[in-house]
Design a protein around this motif. Sequence first.
Motif, short mmCIF file in Angstrom:
data_model
loop_
_atom_site.label_atom_id
_atom_site.label_comp_id
_atom_site.label_asym_id
_atom_site.label_seq_id
_atom_site.Cartn_x
_atom_site.Cartn_y
_atom_site.Cartn_z
N PHE A 148 2.24 -1.99 -1.04
CA PHE A 148 1.10 -1.17 -1.44
C PHE A 148 1.51 0.29 -1.64
O PHE A 148 0.67 1.16 -1.68
CB PHE A 148 0.01 -1.22 -0.37
N ARG A 149 2.84 0.55 -1.73
CA ARG A 149 3.29 1.93 -1.63
C ARG A 149 2.71 2.86 -2.69
O ARG A 149 2.54 4.04 -2.43
CB ARG A 149 4.82 1.99 -1.67
N ASN A 150 2.37 2.32 -3.87
CA ASN A 150 1.86 3.22 -4.90
C ASN A 150 0.34 3.22 -5.00
O ASN A 150 -0.22 3.75 -5.95
CB ASN A 150 2.47 2.86 -6.25
N HIS A 151 -0.32 2.60 -4.02
CA HIS A 151 -1.78 2.57 -4.08
C HIS A 151 -2.40 3.89 -3.63
O HIS A 151 -1.89 4.56 -2.76
CB HIS A 151 -2.31 1.46 -3.17
N GLU A 152 -3.54 4.21 -4.24
CA GLU A 152 -4.30 5.37 -3.77
C GLU A 152 -5.15 4.92 -2.59
O GLU A 152 -5.49 3.75 -2.48
CB GLU A 152 -5.21 5.90 -4.88
N PRO A 153 -5.51 5.86 -1.71
CA PRO A 153 -6.23 5.47 -0.49
C PRO A 153 -7.54 4.73 -0.76
O PRO A 153 -7.90 3.83 0.01
CB PRO A 153 -6.50 6.80 0.22
N HIS A 154 -8.25 5.06 -1.84
CA HIS A 154 -9.54 4.40 -2.02
C HIS A 154 -9.40 2.95 -2.46
O HIS A 154 -10.39 2.23 -2.53
CB HIS A 154 -10.45 5.19 -2.97
N ARG A 155 -8.17 2.53 -2.74
CA ARG A 155 -7.98 1.11 -3.09
C ARG A 155 -7.52 0.30 -1.88
O ARG A 155 -7.16 -0.86 -2.01
CB ARG A 155 -6.96 0.99 -4.22
N LEU A 156 -7.52 0.90 -0.69
CA LEU A 156 -7.08 0.19 0.51
C LEU A 156 -8.27 -0.06 1.43
O LEU A 156 -9.24 0.68 1.42
CB LEU A 156 -6.05 1.03 1.27
N SER A 157 -8.16 -1.11 2.26
CA SER A 157 -9.20 -1.35 3.26
C SER A 157 -8.95 -0.43 4.44
O SER A 157 -7.89 0.20 4.57
CB SER A 157 -9.13 -2.80 3.71
N GLY A 158 -9.95 -0.35 5.32
CA GLY A 158 -9.81 0.52 6.50
C GLY A 158 -8.59 0.16 7.33
O GLY A 158 -7.84 1.03 7.76
N GLY A 159 -8.38 -1.15 7.53
CA GLY A 159 -7.24 -1.60 8.34
C GLY A 159 -5.93 -1.21 7.69
O GLY A 159 -4.99 -0.78 8.37
N GLN A 160 -5.88 -1.33 6.36
CA GLN A 160 -4.65 -0.96 5.65
C GLN A 160 -4.40 0.54 5.77
O GLN A 160 -3.26 0.97 5.96
CB GLN A 160 -4.74 -1.37 4.19
N LYS A 161 -5.47 1.33 5.65
CA LYS A 161 -5.31 2.78 5.78
C LYS A 161 -4.77 3.14 7.15
O LYS A 161 -3.90 4.01 7.28
CB LYS A 161 -6.65 3.48 5.55
N GLN A 162 -5.28 2.46 8.19
CA GLN A 162 -4.78 2.76 9.53
C GLN A 162 -3.33 2.32 9.68
O GLN A 162 -2.56 2.96 10.39
CB GLN A 162 -5.65 2.10 10.60
#
Lengths: 262, 265
Positions: A129-143
């Motif tokens: 997911f290295r090139n994803h922007e934060p709004h395309r990630l779930s809360g768990g992924q962001k953490q």
Amino acid sequence: MISLRDITYKYHNDDAYALNHISIDFKRGSFVSILGHNGSGKSTLVKIIMGILRPTSGDIFIDGKPVDKDNPLELQRRFSIVFQNPDNQFVGATVIDDVAFGLENLGVPHETMVEKVESALKEVGMWEFRNHEPHRLSGGQKQRVAIAGALVTNPDVLIMDEATSMLDPDGRKEVLSILKKIHAERDTTILYITHDLREIEDSDYVFILRKGHVVNEGTVREVYEDTDILVSSNLELPYNIKLSKALCDGAYMSYEEVVQRL
Amino acid sequence: MLSSMILGRYIPGNSVVHRMDPRAKIIMTILFMVVVFMANNTVTYLSLILFVLFILVLAKLNPIFVVKGLKIVFVLLIFTFLMHLFLTKGGTVLIDAGWFTIESEGIVKGVFIGIRLVMLVVITTIMTLTTSPISLTDAIEKMAHPLKKFKVPVHEIAMMMSISLRFIPTLMDETDKIIKAQSSRGSTFMTGKVKDRIKALLPIIIPLFVSAFQRAEDMAIAMEVRGYTGGEGRTSFRVLKWTLKDTIGIIVVILFGVLVWWLRT
């Protein structure tokens, strides 16, 4: 070994002490939980450990040496922290930028940075997911990204400040399993701060805070056995505790043991 | 409507144009804008169109898609065309309706200015379509670097830009949530007089500001504990690499400018 000695803290406009003579030791590589309800002083304690607040009295020792209170930067290099709100700590525009942020601040050369970022992201399973922007990630992924960003500077202590309280059950599971893995593979001390009794099962040692006092401490089993203190600290008992209390006069049983007993 | 809008959006891709250094793209865009203003006859305007089409092909963008995405610009385009049609005098009189005349020069000017406008919009859109906002920010930081001598906080401004960009979707979601929350409490935003509708915006804007400030504070703490102390002694994870194709690109635009200069009357 990190020791907090007799830490006391009072907010300016408050009569009561937010923290009252707190002394806590944690061994290197251990998984320590601090439990407490709202207003128990958890967040204040974190801020003191991170050097954001200065204790009214008391000292912090790392390997027996007192930390220079006038140089909080030194503390910040030893400790990394993951906060509660996954959105408000995502600095970079993409996953990989965010993980690199801490290294950029330390002035790490580019080549080393690339290697470290890659291995940290792989450790938490977010490399794809290295090139994803934060709004395309779930809360768990962001953490998980936040954990990678915290680990990339190779801190002595990783502090999780209610890092799962805004996540859905799946996200919570993701984060907890990553922590378990980090605990097994690294000698980073994990300081897990929460108000949820269900999350402490993997801890080596638990402190219970109430109104700025440590009211109980011990292994998970020991802490669970004294349910009165848990209840009076406004902590909600998990089902297995409630059940084991009803089944056999309060002796602690883990989830599996309860199932077996039933 | 908004989903087909492409002004200022970025579409990831892997074409030559996508892979160019953002600094080169900014320089080329500025150079091309200068060239656009040099054109003054049919041949030069035609060559402008051909050149832009050529870049669209290089960037692997579908011209129809771009034109569709720029619908909003066409309103402006029609307006300027009509202005020229009625107000520019010269050449032969085509229609004489007594109180107004349409003359050939007006049509020609109208078309030329229209093309000029479209070319300017399309070329800047190609730039934003092929460059991620974060690389644009990087490029601006690098290009503004000399301003540091005049005590301009270049790094800080770039950091602010990139954090703002990163928060746009987050705050959009937040706005959405607040609108839903307020609607469920009986607010109406879509009906009523304009004055009432503007008043109804307050219960959206105030919670949005409150939460934005909260976020800003959290963010400041998060940055601080991760060791952020400003631009001094900081290294950069992203590196901009100037390659041969960037130099070639700029040379091509300059040569094109020379050609247009030579063709103009």
